[in-house]
Design an enzyme around this catalytic site. Structure first.
Site, short mmCIF file in Angstrom:
data_model
loop_
_atom_site.label_atom_id
_atom_site.label_comp_id
_atom_site.label_asym_id
_atom_site.label_seq_id
_atom_site.Cartn_x
_atom_site.Cartn_y
_atom_site.Cartn_z
N CYS A 170 -8.48 0.63 10.87
CA CYS A 170 -9.52 -0.03 10.09
C CYS A 170 -10.62 -0.59 10.96
CB CYS A 170 -8.92 -1.14 9.24
SG CYS A 170 -7.61 -0.58 8.14
N SER A 197 0.84 -1.20 0.00
CA SER A 197 0.00 0.00 0.00
C SER A 197 0.87 1.24 0.00
CB SER A 197 -0.91 0.00 1.23
OG SER A 197 -1.75 1.14 1.23
#
Length: 378
Positions: free
Chosen positions: A302, A176
């Site tokens: 998250c 990422s």
């Protein structure tokens, strides 16, 4: 120079965009706006060239080949593609997935979905995870010897510690950009070519990314990812040393001025800038509210919408009470000595203030065994 508040110290959740990354992206947000799949004019050619260059930069960071990079919308998609794609392609050869309880929810929830589709999943326990650098090379040796495909969620480690897919015998790796000072909304899945790993797509369409992930490429994001990877490779040795020193500086101050602290994760084999501490007798959410001048986390960003204690800490054997008191500090590229010193003093001050209001803290200091008091944990 005065310290600018609030101080950002949550670099494991996301990182600020490096100005050099933004500079590399700007042309592709303005004048060089072509579609990388447009092969009939210079706008498309330039976009494709920029994408190819980014593939090379990202592959160089992880010791792979640029043709093995598949661009996605982020690591969550990469993990889904890796697990679901290989599960579908190889379902006739095997249907057993082995993971650990401390993995990211993108891995755990995908494994659970595959279980519902008839696959078998094993969730291994672990005793240290928070910021811990896992023995990837040793795991790679075992999986290669057994002929098992090995996927690594490399998001938190790549760009901070050395990671080489060839040396570590990895088969798939999820990446990422926004964890290494690149833009959000762009990730990649590295898929080994030799020996070849095959995956079925989970998004169908125009056959982009060699048929593994259809969709118009996010050229500005990809360019930013590439530049961020290049910078990470160049800066990693010195940056790792500096962030480690800052983390140790903060850790030493906290443990030198407060009692009843617990370091979560491995004491030495951990990410350079990661510090996860449990402050007993102080509720984590209350402490975060008290230190509003500092951006930190009580768990994965998250899953932080939930007030439940970190499932990762619980899987590591940390008690529910202590898990509720945990704070994660993520020190990064742009943090300074002055900021670390401010945060250390600030946190100590607020922990002491909150503990003064805690009868449990007072009783613990008087030597009372709280485990024998039924209401102590409520």
């Amino acid at each position: 120079m005065p310290i600018k508040l609030p101080i950002y110290m949550d670099n494991n959740a996301t990182t600020p965009l490096d100005p050099r990354v933004l500079e590399a992206m700007m042309p592709y947000l303005t004048t060089e706006f072509g579609n990388a799949a447009s092969r009939s004019h210079p706008f498309g050619w330039k976009a494709e060239e920029a994408v190819d260059r980014a593939r090379e930069q990202i592959a160089a960071l992880i010791g792979g080949n640029e043709k093995e990079i598949v661009f996605t919308s982020g690591a969550t998609e990469s993990i889904n593609l890796a697990l679901k794609g290989t599960a579908e392609f190889y379902k006739e050869k095997g249907n057993h997935i082995i993971t650990v309880r401390t993995e990211h929810k993108a891995t755990l929830d995908t494994a659970k979905r595959l279980e519902r589709q008839g696959f078998e999943a094993t969730y291994l326990p672990t005793d240290n995870e928070i910021g811990t650098v896992q023995p990837i090379a040793e795991l790679g040796e075992v999986t290669r010897e057994k002929g098992v495909l090995f996927h690594v969620d490399a998001v938190q480690g790549v760009g901070k510690v050395p990671f080489d897919v060839e040396k570590m015998k990895v088969d798939l790796a999820s990446l990422s950009a926004h964890k290494i000072y690149g833009p959000k909304g762009i990730g990649a899945l590295w898929v080994r070519r030799k020996p070849r790993v095959r995956i079925a797509p989970i998004i169908d369409g125009g056959g982009h990314e060699r048929g593994m992930r259809s969709g118009t490429l996010n050229v500005p994001g990809i360019v930013g990812f590439g530049k961020a990877a290049e910078l990470a490779q160049q800066l990693m040795p010195e940056e790792a040393k500096r962030t480690h020193q800052l983390r140790k500086r903060l850790q030493d101050y906290l443990f030198g001025h407060l009692d009843h602290l617990e370091l979560n994760g491995h004491a030495t084999e951990r990410l350079p800038g990661n510090l996860n501490v449990s402050f007993a007798y102080v509720e984590g959410e209350a402490l975060m509210m008290a230190i509003k001048n500092v951006a930190v986390s009580s768990g994965s960003a998250c899953t932080s919408a939930s007030l439940e204690p970190s499932y990762v800490l619980r899987a590591c054997g940390v008690s529910e009470d202590l898990a509720h008191t945990s704070i994660r500090f993520g020190i990064g590229r742009f943090n300074t000595d002055e900021e670390v010193d401010y945060v250390g003093k600030y946190v100590v001050e607020q922990v002491r203030r909150l503990r003064e209001m805690s009868p449990l803290y007072e009783m613990a200091n008087e030597g009372i065994d709280l485990s024998k008091i039924e209401w102590a944990a409520h």
